[in-house]
Motif scaffolding. Structure first.
Motif, PDB file in Angstrom:
ATOM      1  N   GLY A  12      22.511  -3.043  20.845  1.00  0.00           N
ATOM      2  CA  GLY A  12      21.975  -2.156  19.767  1.00  0.00           C
ATOM      3  C   GLY A  12      22.947  -1.807  18.679  1.00  0.00           C
ATOM      4  N   VAL A  13      24.342  -1.357  19.080  1.00  0.00           N
ATOM      5  CA  VAL A  13      25.149  -1.006  18.020  1.00  0.00           C
ATOM      6  C   VAL A  13      25.309  -2.206  17.238  1.00  0.00           C
ATOM      7  CG1 VAL A  13      27.568  -0.386  17.724  1.00  0.00           C
ATOM      8  CG2 VAL A  13      26.227   0.946  19.619  1.00  0.00           C
ATOM      9  N   ALA A  14      25.731  -3.368  17.691  1.00  0.00           N
ATOM     10  CA  ALA A  14      25.949  -4.827  16.869  1.00  0.00           C
ATOM     11  C   ALA A  14      24.683  -4.776  15.613  1.00  0.00           C
ATOM     12  CB  ALA A  14      26.189  -5.903  17.756  1.00  0.00           C
ATOM     13  N   ALA A  15      23.413  -4.767  16.365  1.00  0.00           N
ATOM     14  CA  ALA A  15      22.245  -5.117  15.656  1.00  0.00           C
ATOM     15  C   ALA A  15      22.184  -4.113  14.617  1.00  0.00           C
ATOM     16  CB  ALA A  15      21.096  -5.004  16.408  1.00  0.00           C
ATOM     17  N   ILE A  16      22.579  -2.745  14.942  1.00  0.00           N
ATOM     18  CA  ILE A  16      22.512  -1.523  13.807  1.00  0.00           C
ATOM     19  C   ILE A  16      23.678  -1.929  12.650  1.00  0.00           C
ATOM     20  CG2 ILE A  16      22.970   0.829  13.325  1.00  0.00           C
ATOM     21  CD1 ILE A  16      21.464   1.321  15.812  1.00  0.00           C
ATOM     22  N   TRP A  17      24.741  -2.352  13.041  1.00  0.00           N
ATOM     23  CA  TRP A  17      25.813  -2.598  12.031  1.00  0.00           C
ATOM     24  C   TRP A  17      25.304  -3.746  11.412  1.00  0.00           C
ATOM     25  CZ3 TRP A  17      30.546  -1.408  15.726  1.00  0.00           C
ATOM     26  CH2 TRP A  17      30.802  -0.012  15.568  1.00  0.00           C
ATOM     27  N   GLY A  18      24.703  -5.013  12.023  1.00  0.00           N
ATOM     28  CA  GLY A  18      24.371  -6.057  11.320  1.00  0.00           C
ATOM     29  C   GLY A  18      23.267  -5.684  10.079  1.00  0.00           C
ATOM     30  N   SER A  19      22.656  -4.720  10.587  1.00  0.00           N
ATOM     31  CA  SER A  19      21.422  -4.431   9.467  1.00  0.00           C
ATOM     32  C   SER A  19      21.890  -3.678   8.561  1.00  0.00           C
ATOM     33  CB  SER A  19      20.358  -3.861  10.573  1.00  0.00           C
ATOM     34  OG  SER A  19      20.448  -2.541  10.996  1.00  0.00           O
ATOM     35  N   SER A  20      22.995  -3.017   8.582  1.00  0.00           N
ATOM     36  CA  SER A  20      23.567  -1.995   7.708  1.00  0.00           C
ATOM     37  C   SER A  20      23.754  -2.511   6.184  1.00  0.00           C
ATOM     38  CB  SER A  20      24.830  -1.158   7.837  1.00  0.00           C
ATOM     39  OG  SER A  20      25.778  -2.511   7.961  1.00  0.00           O
ATOM     40  N   LEU A 257      30.139  -8.176  22.780  1.00  0.00           N
ATOM     41  CA  LEU A 257      28.768  -7.851  22.519  1.00  0.00           C
ATOM     42  C   LEU A 257      28.632  -7.286  21.031  1.00  0.00           C
ATOM     43  CD1 LEU A 257      27.823  -6.281  25.817  1.00  0.00           C
ATOM     44  CD2 LEU A 257      26.810  -8.397  24.893  1.00  0.00           C
ATOM     45  N   LEU A 258      29.889  -6.738  20.710  1.00  0.00           N
ATOM     46  CA  LEU A 258      29.905  -6.387  19.403  1.00  0.00           C
ATOM     47  C   LEU A 258      30.224  -7.233  18.441  1.00  0.00           C
ATOM     48  CD1 LEU A 258      31.970  -2.739  19.802  1.00  0.00           C
ATOM     49  CD2 LEU A 258      29.385  -3.136  19.528  1.00  0.00           C
ATOM     50  N   GLY A 259      30.839  -8.380  18.863  1.00  0.00           N
ATOM     51  CA  GLY A 259      31.081  -9.482  18.033  1.00  0.00           C
ATOM     52  C   GLY A 259      29.924 -10.187  17.566  1.00  0.00           C
ATOM     53  N   THR A 260      28.660  -9.923  18.029  1.00  0.00           N
ATOM     54  CA  THR A 260      27.472 -10.621  17.638  1.00  0.00           C
ATOM     55  C   THR A 260      27.066  -9.724  16.444  1.00  0.00           C
ATOM     56  OG1 THR A 260      26.232  -9.034  18.832  1.00  0.00           O
ATOM     57  CG2 THR A 260      26.788 -11.139  19.928  1.00  0.00           C
ATOM     58  N   GLU A 261      27.749  -8.924  15.651  1.00  0.00           N
ATOM     59  CA  GLU A 261      27.361  -8.222  14.534  1.00  0.00           C
ATOM     60  C   GLU A 261      26.890  -9.215  13.320  1.00  0.00           C
ATOM     61  OE1 GLU A 261      29.238  -5.230  10.900  1.00  0.00           O
ATOM     62  OE2 GLU A 261      30.022  -5.451  12.762  1.00  0.00           O
ATOM     63  N   PRO A 262      27.909 -10.210  12.980  1.00  0.00           N
ATOM     64  CA  PRO A 262      27.416 -10.974  12.061  1.00  0.00           C
ATOM     65  C   PRO A 262      26.108 -11.902  12.124  1.00  0.00           C
ATOM     66  CG  PRO A 262      29.260 -11.820  13.110  1.00  0.00           C
ATOM     67  CD  PRO A 262      29.143 -10.629  13.476  1.00  0.00           C
ATOM     68  N   VAL A 263      25.729 -12.239  13.630  1.00  0.00           N
ATOM     69  CA  VAL A 263      24.657 -12.989  13.727  1.00  0.00           C
ATOM     70  C   VAL A 263      23.301 -12.239  13.615  1.00  0.00           C
ATOM     71  CG1 VAL A 263      23.243 -14.056  16.097  1.00  0.00           C
ATOM     72  CG2 VAL A 263      25.954 -14.367  15.777  1.00  0.00           C
ATOM     73  N   TRP A 264      23.393 -10.841  13.831  1.00  0.00           N
ATOM     74  CA  TRP A 264      22.369  -9.756  13.495  1.00  0.00           C
ATOM     75  C   TRP A 264      22.345  -9.712  12.185  1.00  0.00           C
ATOM     76  CZ3 TRP A 264      19.109  -8.828  17.088  1.00  0.00           C
ATOM     77  CH2 TRP A 264      19.384  -8.593  18.575  1.00  0.00           C
ATOM     78  N   ALA A 265      23.348  -9.604  11.489  1.00  0.00           N
ATOM     79  CA  ALA A 265      23.345  -9.627   9.880  1.00  0.00           C
ATOM     80  C   ALA A 265      22.486 -10.548   9.309  1.00  0.00           C
ATOM     81  CB  ALA A 265      24.601  -9.587   9.360  1.00  0.00           C
ATOM     82  N   VAL A 266      22.751 -11.972   9.595  1.00  0.00           N
ATOM     83  CA  VAL A 266      21.991 -13.204   9.137  1.00  0.00           C
ATOM     84  C   VAL A 266      20.586 -12.966   9.667  1.00  0.00           C
ATOM     85  CG1 VAL A 266      21.901 -15.404   9.297  1.00  0.00           C
ATOM     86  CG2 VAL A 266      24.070 -14.512   9.154  1.00  0.00           C
ATOM     87  N   LEU A 267      20.149 -12.513  10.697  1.00  0.00           N
ATOM     88  CA  LEU A 267      18.925 -12.521  11.797  1.00  0.00           C
ATOM     89  C   LEU A 267      18.084 -11.619  10.748  1.00  0.00           C
ATOM     90  CD1 LEU A 267      19.626 -12.968  15.323  1.00  0.00           C
ATOM     91  CD2 LEU A 267      18.672 -14.670  13.705  1.00  0.00           C
ATOM     92  N   VAL A 268      18.739 -10.410  10.389  1.00  0.00           N
ATOM     93  CA  VAL A 268      18.006  -9.309   9.640  1.00  0.00           C
ATOM     94  C   VAL A 268      17.638  -9.690   8.314  1.00  0.00           C
ATOM     95  CG1 VAL A 268      18.333  -6.907   8.878  1.00  0.00           C
ATOM     96  CG2 VAL A 268      18.610  -7.511  11.157  1.00  0.00           C
ATOM     97  N   ALA A 269      18.561 -10.277   7.510  1.00  0.00           N
ATOM     98  CA  ALA A 269      18.723 -10.906   6.164  1.00  0.00           C
ATOM     99  C   ALA A 269      17.324 -11.872   6.192  1.00  0.00           C
ATOM    100  CB  ALA A 269      19.778 -11.331   5.653  1.00  0.00           C
ATOM    101  N   ALA A 270      17.352 -12.520   7.217  1.00  0.00           N
ATOM    102  CA  ALA A 270      16.489 -13.732   7.190  1.00  0.00           C
ATOM    103  C   ALA A 270      14.941 -13.322   7.642  1.00  0.00           C
ATOM    104  CB  ALA A 270      16.911 -14.798   8.145  1.00  0.00           C
TER     105      ALA A 270
END
Length: 315
Positions: A12-20, A257-270
């Motif tokens: 969840g933390v990684a996803a939140i940071w990715g969406s930031s 787990l926190l290293g998934t941040e860039p993956v979440w960033a791309v998923l949220v952007a897409a």
């Protein structure tokens, strides 16, 4: 079940940071970057000060000193990130900032005057190639990409500084909440004159919907909600959740787990931002993320051996 809860919290933390990055981009589309930075810091600082008051935690001198220095470096990182994401895609920003994962062990090796492992250097090389593909190379790289890469460099120094300044020492324990609160107050103080003098705090209007003379963050939902999300979600909740989770699992599992941040960033952007990456950009993103995971694996393998060697030399 407890282990799963910790994993979910870290994801969840990684996803939140990715969406930031998308949230910062949305806020910067309707108000100056200075206003985004000021109000993000102000909201987060107010919450942390309230939490400290409720917990009756008093600030210690060592925590103040650490927070002041880290507050300056953190403010620089967020300034570069926010200005950068205003001039590039949220997906690019989320992937480019992850280069920090490879750069941190390289900087630590340099500070300790030891030669980094060959595998770590190779991972860094793959990351550079990935960055070149992701941004389109030197002829098409955008100013925002350059700023986010600069933010990654500064964040690298910031992370190494945090590790050195907050390292437990005999007779001294630094608490995370007071240090974070000081950092947020420092950021608020730094960005307030910049925003006010530049009109960023009161002179913005979201596409003409709100008169510039009467604009406030509370009057513009298009600015308010992304900024509140950045402050409370990315600056307060994510940090506290990360600390809680890391205390209940291994550093290795947490970093994965926190290293998934860039993956979440791309998923949220897409998924939310409508970002559609091209084939070359996708390959570049895969190389950057892959290099970061490779670098993490190398660091986890090499670090225990280096620490054991240091202990033998000391004895």
């Amino acid at each position: 079940m407890r282990g799963r809860g910790v994993d979910v919290m870290l994801l969840g933390v990684a996803a939140i940071w990715g969406s930031s990055y998308l949230a910062a981009q949305r806020a910067a589309q309707v108000a100056p970057v200075e206003a985004v930075l000021l109000w993000r810091y102000f909201f987060a600082a107010a919450v942390c000060l309230g939490v400290m008051a409720l917990a009756r935690q008093r600030l210690r001198r060592a925590e103040l000193q650490a927070g002041l220095l880290l507050g300056v470096t953190q403010a620089l990182v967020l300034a570069l990130e926010t200005y950068g994401v205003a001039h590039t895609s949220a997906a690019n920003a989320g992937v480019l900032i992850s280069v920090t994962i490879v750069l941190v062990p390289l900087l630590e090796a340099g500070v300790a005057r030891r030669t980094p492992s060959r595998d770590l250097l190779l991972a860094a090389g793959v990351a550079v190639v990935g960055v070149a593909l992701l941004t389109g190379g030197p002829t098409t790289i955008r100013s925002g990409d350059v700023l986010v890469l600069a933010a990654a460099l500064v964040r690298t120094g910031h992370v190494v500084l945090i590790a050195r300044m907050t390292r437990p020492q005999p007779g001294r324990t630094l608490r995370i909440l007071p240090i974070t609160t000081v950092q947020l107050v420092v950021g608020t103080v730094l960005f307030a004159p910049v925003a006010l003098l530049g009109g960023g705090a009161t002179g913005a209007s979201a596409g003409g919907r709100v008169p510039a003379s009467t604009w406030t963050p509370l009057s513009d939902p298009a600015f308010l909600w992304p900024t509140v999300y950045l402050a409370l979600g990315c600056s307060v909740f994510a940090f506290l959740a990360q600390t809680w989770a890391v205390q209940r699992t291994s550093a290795t599992r947490a970093s994965l787990l926190l290293g998934t941040e860039p993956v979440w960033a791309v998923l949220v952007a897409a998924g939310i931002g409508g970002y559609v990456p091209g084939a070359i950009s996708t390959l570049g993103a895969v190389l950057v993320v892959g290099a970061c995971y490779w670098g993490q694996a190398v660091e986890r393998r090499v670090r225990p051996l280096e620490m054991a060697g240091e202990q033998r030399r000391m004895t």
